[in-house]
Design an enzyme around this catalytic site. Sequence first.
Site, short mmCIF file in Angstrom:
data_model
loop_
_atom_site.label_atom_id
_atom_site.label_comp_id
_atom_site.label_asym_id
_atom_site.label_seq_id
_atom_site.Cartn_x
_atom_site.Cartn_y
_atom_site.Cartn_z
N LYS A 172 70.31 96.98 -22.03
CA LYS A 172 70.96 95.78 -21.51
C LYS A 172 72.21 95.48 -22.32
O LYS A 172 72.14 95.21 -23.51
CB LYS A 172 70.03 94.57 -21.56
N GLU A 246 69.61 94.91 -36.04
CA GLU A 246 70.89 94.95 -36.76
C GLU A 246 71.55 93.61 -36.54
O GLU A 246 72.04 93.33 -35.44
CB GLU A 246 71.77 96.07 -36.22
N CYS A 280 80.41 92.73 -37.56
CA CYS A 280 79.27 92.25 -38.35
C CYS A 280 79.55 92.38 -39.85
O CYS A 280 79.04 91.60 -40.64
CB CYS A 280 78.01 92.99 -37.96
N GLU A 379 77.50 82.79 -40.98
CA GLU A 379 78.43 83.74 -40.36
C GLU A 379 79.37 82.99 -39.41
O GLU A 379 78.93 82.14 -38.63
CB GLU A 379 77.63 84.77 -39.55
#
Length: 484
Positions: A172, A246, A280, A379
């Site tokens: 997906k 991850e 990331c 983040e």
Amino acid sequence: MNYKNFINNEWSDADSGKTFEVFNPYTEKVIAKVPASGKSDVNKAVEVAQKAFKDWGSMTAGDRRDFLQDLAQRSLDHADSLAKTISSEMGKPIKDAMTEIEDLSEYLQYYSELARDQVGRIVSPVEKKSMSLVRYEPYGVVGCIIPWNYPLSLMGWKLAPALAAGNTIIMKPSEVTSLSLLHWADVVSDIMPPGVLNVVTGYGSEAGEEIVKHPSVPIITFTGSVKTGKRIARLAADNLKKVSLELGGKDPVIICDDADISVAAKGASWGGFVNSGQVCTSIERVYVYDSIADNFTEALVEEAKKVKLGDPMDKNTDVGPMASEVQLNNTIKKVNLAKEQGARLLTGGNRPEEFERGYFFSPTVFDKITSDMEIVTEESFSPVIPVQKVGSLNEAIDMANSTKYGLGCTIFTKDIERALTAADKIKSGTVCINNPLMENIAAPFGGMKQSGIGREHGIEALEEFREAKHIYIDYDHSKKSWWF
Ligand code: NAD
């Protein structure tokens, strides 16, 4: 244009007929509609993937190698058009999008060979005339859930080792970048045996969760935010599935007083602003030695001002718009909060005035930071770099380790003792010395702490997609009794 799901090498709408829109973040216009898939679409894809597994999973790694190498070549043959699809739905500069396709091709090549080499081992026997074989077997149908920031290379990180190991796939894509994966599926559709790869588009809370909950998908590999990763881990626990995650990062860079200030400023600027900070392993915190802090910060601001924002299709563009309006609004919120909390804005902090449209945000640098500000604890996934001063290496390492994340870290120094001390003490999956955001396909990539579970790249990624089986062989036919 209306796109469809790719199931069993056929194109189909969602059973519900529902769709959602995909935007170009540069023009802010709708460019396509894709299926908003649900449970029945996922069920169909899993069913055909299970059937396909019977042949794909029992092939030799050598036979699968030929397929994977064809996929690698086909990706390169269509690199231009695939890169344009990435740029148009995600805003990534075309030169970076081309690199994504090259990376995807390289992953396919690498794992096609590695899987042939690493099929098992023989361990020391427990008795005479016996043998213990350890054989690695594929799981079956792998559920892959992909984010939007590197749609095709991150797909490759999962797809290449999963297929090479003998699994079949239901995948997906992110709602933001469904077209890139569907385009790639189209490009390889005549090579891929039916059912081996199935792409189902849809919302995370619908199609995504159906994949995670499906009882015939024994393993989920996910890349995305920490929040979604936790949700997936909870859902997967109900069926005790294997999960590899991850997740996000808040990567620090330490600039020591012996570093070349100009090189470190260039590195921090690139590491913080490439892909609009939507990486990331973006540099999201700078810890610079007190004695060089003013000079370094001035150099970083100059570098930030040099970054060339523009049309993603222009080969001279360094940074395009942010990937979506949601991303842009999140960035604006975070920058405003940093200002309210007392951080000093040195450059950027706004939507650049030269663009009449597009979700652009200027490369931004803050100083006068305190460690409790959200801009250093969470983040941001934005082109925003907060700079803090430190008095020593130990202080820098403590601050680098102070968040819940542990994806990557960089240190700039010419002193090998400092560099390796940081490498020893930093709690992150990667430590880069004098060169930020470096990866190596043959070396593991992943996060410690809340940045993830499991590893991609290298032999470690192949292991994620295989289960070890012990086969015990006794060739002593004279055995009479098993009682001691
Ligand atoms: P996200 O978590 O919002 O979405 C990622 C994917 O998960 C999408 O396909 C989404 O549809 C799906 N999803 C959302 N909710 C779901 C649910 N409940 N069940 C199943 N699937 C669900 O993340 P994003 O905004 O697409 O990506 C950005 C994040 O990804 C950042 O945090 C970034 O750091 C992280 N990321 C990590 C790595 C890494 O390798 N560690 C690489 C790239 C991006």
